[in-house]
Design a protein around this motif. Structure first.
Motif, PDB file in Angstrom:
ATOM      1  N   ARG A  73      71.611 -61.133 -15.370  1.00 14.19           N
ATOM      2  CA  ARG A  73      72.271 -61.306 -14.081  1.00 14.19           C
ATOM      3  C   ARG A  73      72.177 -60.038 -13.223  1.00 14.19           C
ATOM      4  N   ARG A  74      72.319 -58.869 -13.847  1.00 17.53           N
ATOM      5  CA  ARG A  74      72.297 -57.632 -13.080  1.00 17.53           C
ATOM      6  C   ARG A  74      70.953 -57.459 -12.397  1.00 17.53           C
ATOM      7  N   PHE A  98      70.342 -60.140  -9.670  1.00 24.54           N
ATOM      8  CA  PHE A  98      71.140 -59.913  -8.470  1.00 24.54           C
ATOM      9  C   PHE A  98      70.521 -58.811  -7.611  1.00 24.54           C
ATOM     10  N   LEU A 157      81.139 -63.502 -16.250  1.00 24.03           N
ATOM     11  CA  LEU A 157      80.102 -62.845 -15.463  1.00 24.03           C
ATOM     12  C   LEU A 157      80.138 -63.303 -14.006  1.00 24.03           C
ATOM     13  N   ARG A 209      82.953 -61.596 -12.122  1.00 25.32           N
ATOM     14  CA  ARG A 209      82.585 -60.209 -11.863  1.00 25.32           C
ATOM     15  C   ARG A 209      81.555 -60.113 -10.736  1.00 25.32           C
ATOM     16  N   LEU A 210      80.566 -61.005 -10.764  1.00 29.92           N
ATOM     17  CA  LEU A 210      79.512 -60.981  -9.751  1.00 29.92           C
ATOM     18  C   LEU A 210      80.050 -61.345  -8.375  1.00 29.92           C
ATOM     19  N   ARG A 211      81.000 -62.248  -8.331  1.00 30.30           N
ATOM     20  CA  ARG A 211      81.529 -62.708  -7.052  1.00 30.30           C
ATOM     21  C   ARG A 211      82.073 -61.552  -6.203  1.00 30.30           C
ATOM     22  N   GLN A 214      80.835 -58.766  -5.806  1.00 30.89           N
ATOM     23  CA  GLN A 214      79.761 -57.936  -5.256  1.00 30.89           C
ATOM     24  C   GLN A 214      78.920 -58.636  -4.194  1.00 30.89           C
ATOM     25  N   ILE A 215      79.161 -59.935  -3.961  1.00 33.40           N
ATOM     26  CA  ILE A 215      78.189 -60.699  -3.175  1.00 33.40           C
ATOM     27  C   ILE A 215      78.791 -61.348  -1.929  1.00 33.40           C
ATOM     28  N   PHE A 241      74.271 -66.702  -8.552  1.00 22.60           N
ATOM     29  CA  PHE A 241      74.782 -67.053  -9.881  1.00 22.60           C
ATOM     30  C   PHE A 241      73.718 -67.692 -10.762  1.00 22.60           C
TER      31      PHE A 241
END
Length: 374
Positions: free
Chosen positions: A14-15, A18, A75, A78-80, A82-83, A233
């Motif tokens: 994912r990192r 992204f 995950l 956590r990603l949400r 940043q986006i 995602f």
């Protein structure tokens, strides 16, 4: 394989994806309707992506579904954070393609409802979903896995098409390995084409939205629906950055296949239909949203700019008849509320039709000689 190994592989997957998606935002904003676009940014990037996917889908069968879902949920949350600048709305993706004529009958925007059926549970809910949409005056497409964990009854396919719905192909096995090698894909494409002929299907969507748009010219299809405007995602998170359909011409000018259907052939090219509303699994299972507000807000934005609102709702995750939803399900009332919202706020302003009819309309635009468009 331990859960910790899967977590490590997923986190790295994912990192990197992204970061690649954020970089792509500045280099490939909005593909024009007749323009060909390549999936990869080079052999190195393609190899890296294939390797990451091979690791993840190799580990996946050994980890219980409940653990996989819990990991993905963690995950995603956590990603949400940043986006916010690229999801659920990607600035710039509202730009219409060059020479875009607008939708048929002067409709303000297009609404395309699609359903990927991933399990026997989802298969058993198809009729209930069809009946719900019929009652509300909508039509959609149902995409079935030809060689998955279930078999699609002929009677169900016939009932769907008789009622104005569409049947499409969803991958081959839905195991994450469709694009693992060119040689395997060619073999799999022949089997997918056989199912497309048998089912009368003109559309395709890959499992997990994995894709190589150039390879899809081997399929006898009118359209593909494996891309999106923005969705960090997903395992392959590079979005197409447009809320409009676009044309993918064959870079070689002709198909490498020996036989193809004259009706659904993608030998000259095919229409790409990106989904532009977040997937239901992302919203309600991973992010655990309690209302369809994000769908509604994105729909309003798409309607404002005259784009295509295409959503992927899985019957597998819908909970009908007031049953208690599991951790991988959500109440069907959330989807119904969204459809009610569309009807109330945009009555007479939207074109709700099947993906194949949208693709037919857009293919006609792409094939019009440029001089006649001026």
């Amino acid at each position: 394989m331990s859960a910790s190994m899967l977590i490590e592989a997923l986190a790295e997957h994912r990192r990197r994806g992204f970061e690649e998606s954020r970089q792509e935002r500045h280099t490939s904003f909005n593909p024009r309707l007749p323009a060909h676009t390549n999936l990869s940014s080079g052999h190195r990037g393609r190899y890296s992506l294939m390797l990451r996917n091979r690791i993840y889908y190799g580990l996946k069968p050994f980890v219980p579904q409940s653990i996989r879902t819990a990991i993905r949920r963690k995950l995603a949350v956590r990603l949400r954070k940043q986006i916010g600048d690229v999801w659920p709305i990607m600035p710039g993706s509202e730009r219409a393609p060059e020479n875009w004529p607008g939708w048929p009958e002067n409709k303000k925007f297009a609404l395309v409802l699609t359903h990927d059926v991933e399990s026997k549970a989802g298969l058993d809910r198809c009729r209930s979903l069809m009946e719900l949409e019929q009652q509300l005056g909508f039509r959609s497409s149902f995409n079935f896995i030809p060689e998955g964990t279930y078999r699609v009854p002929v009677e169900l396919r016939q009932e769907l098409t008789a009622n104005g719905f569409e049947v499409g192909i969803h991958d081959l096995k839905h195991d994450g390995h469709l694009f693992s090698s060119r040689r395997k894909f060619i073999r799999h494409a022949a089997r997918i084409n056989a199912y497309a002929r048998e089912w009368g299907a003109s559309g395709f969507r890959s499992g997990f939205m994995l894709r190589n748009l150039d390879w899809l010219h081997d399929l006898d299809v009118q359209y593909d629906a494996s891309t999106f405007d923005t969705d960090p995602f997903e395992p392959q998170p590079q979005g197409r950055h447009t809320i409009f359909p676009f044309w993918i011409p064959n870079p070689n000018g002709q198909s490498i296949r020996h036989q193809h259907s004259p009706i659904n052939s993608s030998s000259d090219g095919y229409v790409e239909l990106p989904y532009t509303l977040p997937q239901d699994f992302t919203l309600f299972v991973l992010l655990q949203e309690k209302t369809p507000e994000i769908w509604m807000r994105k729909l309003d934005w798409i309607a404002q700019h005259g784009g295509m609102a295409l959503v992927d709702v899985h019957p597998d995750y819908l909970c009908f008849d007031n049953a208690i939803a599991t951790s991988r399900e959500y109440p069907v009332d959330l989807y119904k509320s969204f459809l009610d919202y569309v009807s109330r706020h945009y009555s007479g302003a939207f074109w709700n039709t099947t993906p194949s009819k949208v693709a037919q309309f857009c293919a006609g635009i792409a094939k019009v000689p440029k001089s006649s468009q001026d």
